[in-house]
Design a protein around this motif. Structure first.
Motif, PDB file in Angstrom:
ATOM      1  N   ARG B  40       0.868  -1.166  -0.079  1.00 30.08           N
ATOM      2  CA  ARG B  40      -0.001   0.134  -0.035  1.00 30.08           C
ATOM      3  C   ARG B  40       0.890   1.141   0.234  1.00 30.08           C
ATOM      4  O   ARG B  40       1.997   1.253   0.589  1.00 30.08           O
ATOM      5  N   LEU B  41       0.667   2.175  -0.685  1.00 27.48           N
ATOM      6  CA  LEU B  41       1.221   3.575  -0.716  1.00 27.48           C
ATOM      7  C   LEU B  41       0.745   4.627   0.074  1.00 27.48           C
ATOM      8  O   LEU B  41      -0.685   4.617   0.190  1.00 27.48           O
ATOM      9  N   VAL B  42       1.499   5.305   0.901  1.00 31.75           N
ATOM     10  CA  VAL B  42       0.932   6.457   1.341  1.00 31.75           C
ATOM     11  C   VAL B  42       2.315   7.751   1.143  1.00 31.75           C
ATOM     12  O   VAL B  42       3.137   7.600   1.306  1.00 31.75           O
ATOM     13  N   ASN B  67      -5.528   3.884  -5.285  1.00 29.33           N
ATOM     14  CA  ASN B  67      -5.788   4.095  -3.945  1.00 29.33           C
ATOM     15  C   ASN B  67      -4.788   4.651  -3.051  1.00 29.33           C
ATOM     16  O   ASN B  67      -4.595   4.086  -1.988  1.00 29.33           O
ATOM     17  N   VAL B  68      -4.092   5.791  -3.321  1.00 24.21           N
ATOM     18  CA  VAL B  68      -2.922   6.012  -2.661  1.00 24.21           C
ATOM     19  C   VAL B  68      -3.569   6.896  -1.584  1.00 24.21           C
ATOM     20  O   VAL B  68      -4.352   7.700  -1.739  1.00 24.21           O
ATOM     21  N   LEU B  69      -2.875   6.742  -0.191  1.00 22.80           N
ATOM     22  CA  LEU B  69      -3.603   7.549   0.902  1.00 22.80           C
ATOM     23  C   LEU B  69      -2.594   8.808   0.914  1.00 22.80           C
ATOM     24  O   LEU B  69      -1.335   8.691   0.770  1.00 22.80           O
ATOM     25  N   GLN B  91      -3.206   7.600  12.006  1.00 31.65           N
ATOM     26  CA  GLN B  91      -3.987   7.695  10.702  1.00 31.65           C
ATOM     27  C   GLN B  91      -3.911   6.504   9.986  1.00 31.65           C
ATOM     28  O   GLN B  91      -4.780   5.996   8.943  1.00 31.65           O
ATOM     29  N   MET B  92      -2.480   6.350   9.815  1.00 32.93           N
ATOM     30  CA  MET B  92      -2.207   5.117   8.703  1.00 32.93           C
ATOM     31  C   MET B  92      -2.888   3.923   9.548  1.00 32.93           C
ATOM     32  O   MET B  92      -3.207   3.111   8.660  1.00 32.93           O
ATOM     33  N   GLY B  96      -5.730   0.973   7.951  1.00 32.85           N
ATOM     34  CA  GLY B  96      -5.489  -0.413   7.642  1.00 32.85           C
ATOM     35  C   GLY B  96      -4.193  -0.359   7.255  1.00 32.85           C
ATOM     36  O   GLY B  96      -4.019  -1.445   6.673  1.00 32.85           O
ATOM     37  N   LEU B  97      -3.288   0.295   7.267  1.00 27.96           N
ATOM     38  CA  LEU B  97      -2.156   0.156   6.630  1.00 27.96           C
ATOM     39  C   LEU B  97      -1.069  -0.992   7.738  1.00 27.96           C
ATOM     40  O   LEU B  97      -1.015  -0.379   8.735  1.00 27.96           O
TER      41      LEU B  97
END
Lengths: 363, 363
Positions: B40-42, B67-69, B91-92, B96-97
């Motif tokens: 997953r990318l943030v 779907n980048v946060l 927040q991460m 659900g990261l």
């Protein structure tokens, strides 16, 4: 009695010794003089441990340093939060501590987690020594470099893999440990016997009473066997990407039970029940015999640990709490199961119905 | 135009590439697909950078992830505190990261420091990529793995040495950078020329106007030379125990001036003046000639950077602030001084009177 030394090897010269035995603490001044000459010392501990062991440690350190800084916080998991790290770091700065500082983590699992993480981030890291005072910390949390604090969303979500310079396990500390806390630690010790070490399993069976009586040579053998097992696993998988998962035996369901009790049940009790559930599932999958399951349950029972799910907890609640685990990598149940006496393996995607059946069988 | 790649080598397979050039950002999707499939990318950034580059980065990433946060905080040093780390981590978790997360640090030095430290502690570390948007971050802070936040008692007192997986330096970002911020970055770039790299010094002299005009091939050469110098120093001394101190040229007196201005003066301006003081002391100690000092001052002046102590600042104030530096190891003045064109060395215990004289000579 002589001390025992276990070496934990790690790449890049980061290995270290675990020193175990009665009066192991007396080896601390020499270790510091040899490795951290001219470092300032700070003891990080909680209020309870400070009250019990302050005089003891001050006396031991007096030969090398009469100016040790002591910083403490309220005992208990509630202190494991980021603001505690900030407060301690600010106090260290105010006291003039530079990168040339050695942290002594004196206490149980919470103290080790906080002091280790603090050491890893203070001025981008200073060295630290683990001095565990509870059985749980001696056989498990003080070895291996997992450090960290909790977030409101869950446990250990902020932290670092950061190894101590040495671990000093003085078994005399156990004389003042409350019986209940000693028993919680026995669950983690039994975990190594049941999942990793058949000869430790035999030793346990032969020595239940001697262990409860805190017989020095028995404790020394018990703790050093656990540390030896842990050291081997950590050497092979420092960053928890493979075989280190084996140390989670009993912890998947155990954590679910612990969380759904609002952390009112003891960690060791929950791990004990979790191991019984894992054994039950292992039987269902024909990985161990019913006889082997009975041996595990029997050992845990003789150690005074629970074998069954307490009243009022449904499999629904426990499974829901397991799914809530913030570090779960995928939407599947990964569990450590047994495949022999003192043998275990990681099984991915365990059928949820099987877990429910096992929990209900133990309710 | 082709991209340029600088390799930073580190023990234990932790080395990484620094990719530099116009549209270097376009190489990001491939790098992620090859190295972090199924992560997953943030994006961690500040409000100002997000406003300017959001559309740009979203478009580049759209080929691999829709779907980048995005998580952002207020621009500025005031955000560099522990509570920002806690908020971002929470927040991460809420999003659900898991440990299978890749952090993209998009911004200047403050963003890189915060996002890098967050990456090092989130679930005991997740990988991150530096995408610097200011010249200062491109030539200095994005390379080398120094991450951290401030305490009320001082800057960067909590942090980690934590290396990125790659650094992507897209020189097109500089087109929207305010001139003043560009100039602040030039001071750090000039630091490499003056202290480490005589041929970069020559290049600077020949290209002052081209640099100011943001000519693409000139910027590419300038930035890659700086990164090359920094990579070599960091490879030799990752944890700042020896030669990495050389990167502090101009920073001892510079930090003193910056702190005694209440952080109102630009960091680059302060470093420029600090380098002039270092050059003056180097002349006093017969380490360089007056001609060489004049060359340094002249280069900084032509880049639009200050050569003298601003009015209202006494040597007393500056020295007092220098002594207040919380990371000072001993009660002595350790400074980087010049011993040739593009050559420097660390001198321990510089006589305080000499520093005072040099500051007064430049007042």
């Amino acid at each position: 009695m002589d001390l025992k030394t276990i070496s934990l090897s790690l790449p890049h010269d980061r290995g270290y010794d675990i020193i175990i035995g009665e009066d192991a603490l007396l080896s601390l001044p020499d270790f510091i003089s040899s490795n951290f000459k001219d470092y300032r010392l700070v003891v990080i501990t909680d209020n309870t441990v400070k009250r019990i062991f302050y005089d003891n440690l001050i006396a031991v350190l007096s030969t090398i340093d009469n100016n040790v800084l002591w910083l403490s916080f309220n005992a208990g998991e509630a202190s494991k939060k980021i603001s505690t790290i900030e407060t301690l770091a600010s106090q260290m700065v105010e006291a003039g501590l530079t990168r040339q500082t050695l942290v002594l983590a004196l206490g149980g699992g919470v103290v080790g987690d906080i002091a280790g993480f603090l050491s890893s981030v203070y001025m981008r890291s200073v060295p630290f020594i683990q001095i565990p005072t509870t059985l749980l910390a001696m056989v498990d949390s003080s070895v291996g470099g997992k450090t960290g604090v909790d977030l409101p969303q869950g446990k250990n979500l902020i932290g670092a893999f950061y190894q101590p310079s040495t671990v000093i396990i003085d078994t005399l500390f156990l004389e003042t440990l409350p019986v209940d806390q000693f028993q919680q630690g026995l669950a983690e010790a039994a975990k190594y016997a049941i999942g990793l070490d058949a000869s430790l399993f035999d030793f346990f069976i032969d020595n239940v009473e001697n262990i409860k009586n805190l017989e020095p040579d028995i404790l020394m053998h018990l703790i050093s066997s656990c540390c030896d097992n842990k050291a081997k696993v950590v050497s092979g998988d420092e960053h928890d990407r493979g075989m280190r998962h084996l140390l989670n035996l009993g912890h998947t369901v155990g954590h679910g039970l612990e969380a759904s009790s609002g952390y009112k049940f003891g960690h060791g009790d929950c791990v004990s029940i979790g191991m019984c559930v894992a054994a039950r599932i292992s039987v269902m999958l024909n990985m161990i015999s019913e006889k082997e399951e009975a041996n595990c349950n029997d050992l845990l029972k003789r150690l005074g640990l629970p074998n069954s799910i307490p009243k009022g907890f449904s499999s629904d609640n426990i499974i829901k709490a397991m799914k809530h685990d913030k570090k779960r990598l995928a939407d599947q149940h990964i569990m450590v199961l047994l495949n022999g006496r003192g043998k275990s393996c990681v099984i991915k995607d365990v059928d949820e119905n099987l877990i429910i059946k096992a929990i209900e069988a133990l309710s």
